[in-house]
Write an enzyme that holds these catalytic residues in place. Structure first.
Site, PDB file in Angstrom:
ATOM      1  N   VAL A  82       1.031  -1.323  -0.066  1.00  0.00           N
ATOM      2  CA  VAL A  82      -0.120   0.107  -0.015  1.00  0.00           C
ATOM      3  C   VAL A  82       0.945   1.285  -0.054  1.00  0.00           C
ATOM      4  O   VAL A  82       1.945   1.464   0.713  1.00  0.00           O
ATOM      5  CB  VAL A  82      -0.974   0.179   1.051  1.00  0.00           C
ATOM      6  CG1 VAL A  82      -1.734   1.400   1.239  1.00  0.00           C
ATOM      7  CG2 VAL A  82      -1.797  -1.347   0.992  1.00  0.00           C
ATOM      8  N   LYS A  83       0.538   2.163  -0.898  1.00  0.00           N
ATOM      9  CA  LYS A  83       1.444   3.491  -1.108  1.00  0.00           C
ATOM     10  C   LYS A  83       0.497   4.433  -0.184  1.00  0.00           C
ATOM     11  O   LYS A  83      -0.463   4.752  -0.618  1.00  0.00           O
ATOM     12  CB  LYS A  83       1.609   3.440  -2.731  1.00  0.00           C
ATOM     13  CG  LYS A  83       2.872   4.169  -3.065  1.00  0.00           C
ATOM     14  CD  LYS A  83       2.990   3.983  -4.505  1.00  0.00           C
ATOM     15  CE  LYS A  83       4.129   4.912  -4.877  1.00  0.00           C
ATOM     16  NZ  LYS A  83       4.097   5.212  -6.477  1.00  0.00           N
ATOM     17  N   ILE A  84       1.490   4.982   0.579  1.00  0.00           N
ATOM     18  CA  ILE A  84       1.064   6.073   1.593  1.00  0.00           C
ATOM     19  C   ILE A  84       1.703   7.379   1.275  1.00  0.00           C
ATOM     20  O   ILE A  84       3.126   7.278   1.425  1.00  0.00           O
ATOM     21  CB  ILE A  84       1.025   5.532   3.073  1.00  0.00           C
ATOM     22  CG1 ILE A  84       0.301   4.235   2.911  1.00  0.00           C
ATOM     23  CG2 ILE A  84       0.495   6.443   3.958  1.00  0.00           C
ATOM     24  CD1 ILE A  84      -1.042   4.488   3.448  1.00  0.00           C
TER      25      ILE A  84
END
Ligand code: G3P
Length: 214
Positions: A82-84
């Site tokens: 997951v890119k945050i």
């Protein structure tokens, strides 16, 4: 150094996969918007093509929204990372998602101090955007050198994922500095392959091969 392809175009991913040169994929909202397809459809298809880390970005900027989207992405496939974004609520989201067993790629990193905080929060990857630093007259590769040094000083587990790569020199310099991963657009992957002396040499071999008696 691992190679990821930085794209939302599944045709490019299929071709790079066939060439045997990629270990994973990164996407972002800008890349997926170019495809005209739904983000989830694109990422689901990518997961069927490549058996490696696939970064899918949240669109929310508040903690609750990032957690909701991050948990939804985690259910899509076991390879999803997951890119945050590197903002205060983003660090909180990274910490919580890590506790739940979800790996995060902290994106939009432009300073060593940001990279330290991402590692402390438990990021699996940090994504420094080197091309965009070059764009504003800074030397993006200096940031990679500093982050690699800092992470090695303290044996952080976070992998340095060089992003916003614009040319083959970025890739070679990242490898010289010992970056863990370089995520590379399709156009740059093709530039890495090409060399005029390869083309000239191959032409000569083909011509001379025709002179060999059969
Ligand atoms: O991996 C991040 C990348 O997609 C951003 O690249 O060229 O838009 O700065 P660029």
């Amino acid at each position: 150094m691992k190679f990821f392809i930085d794209t939302g175009d599944v045709a490019e991913i299929r071709e790079a996969q066939a060439q045997g040169i990629i270990d994973g994929v990164t996407t972002n909202p800008s890349l997926v918007a170019k495809t005209g397809r739904k983000y989830k459809d694109v990422v689901t298809e990518i997961c069927e093509i490549v058996d490696g880390p696939i970064s899918a970005e949240v669109l929310s900027t508040d903690l609750e929204g990032m957690l909701r989207e991050g948990r939804a992405w985690a259910k899509v496939h076991r390879n999803i990372v997951v890119k945050i974004p590197l903002i205060p609520d983003g660090l909180k989201a990274v910490r919580i998602l890590k506790q739940e067993g979800t790996r995060c790629n902290v994106t939009l990193c432009f300073s060593p101090s940001q990279a330290i905080l991402a590692a402390k929060a438990g990021a699996a990857y940090i994504s420094p955007f080197i091309g965009r630093l070059d764009d504003v007259s800074e030397t993006g590769m200096d940031l990679i050198e500093k982050i690699v040094t800092i992470y090695n000083n303290y044996t952080f587990d976070t992998e340095v994922l060089v992003a916003s790569v614009r040319n083959p020199t970025h890739v070679v310099d990242a490898a010289m500095l010992g970056a863990d991963v370089c995520t590379v657009p399709w156009s740059v992957l093709q530039q890495l392959i090409k060399h005029p002396l390869t083309d000239v040499g191959l032409k000569k071999f083909i011509e001379d091969g025709k002179k060999i008696p059969v």
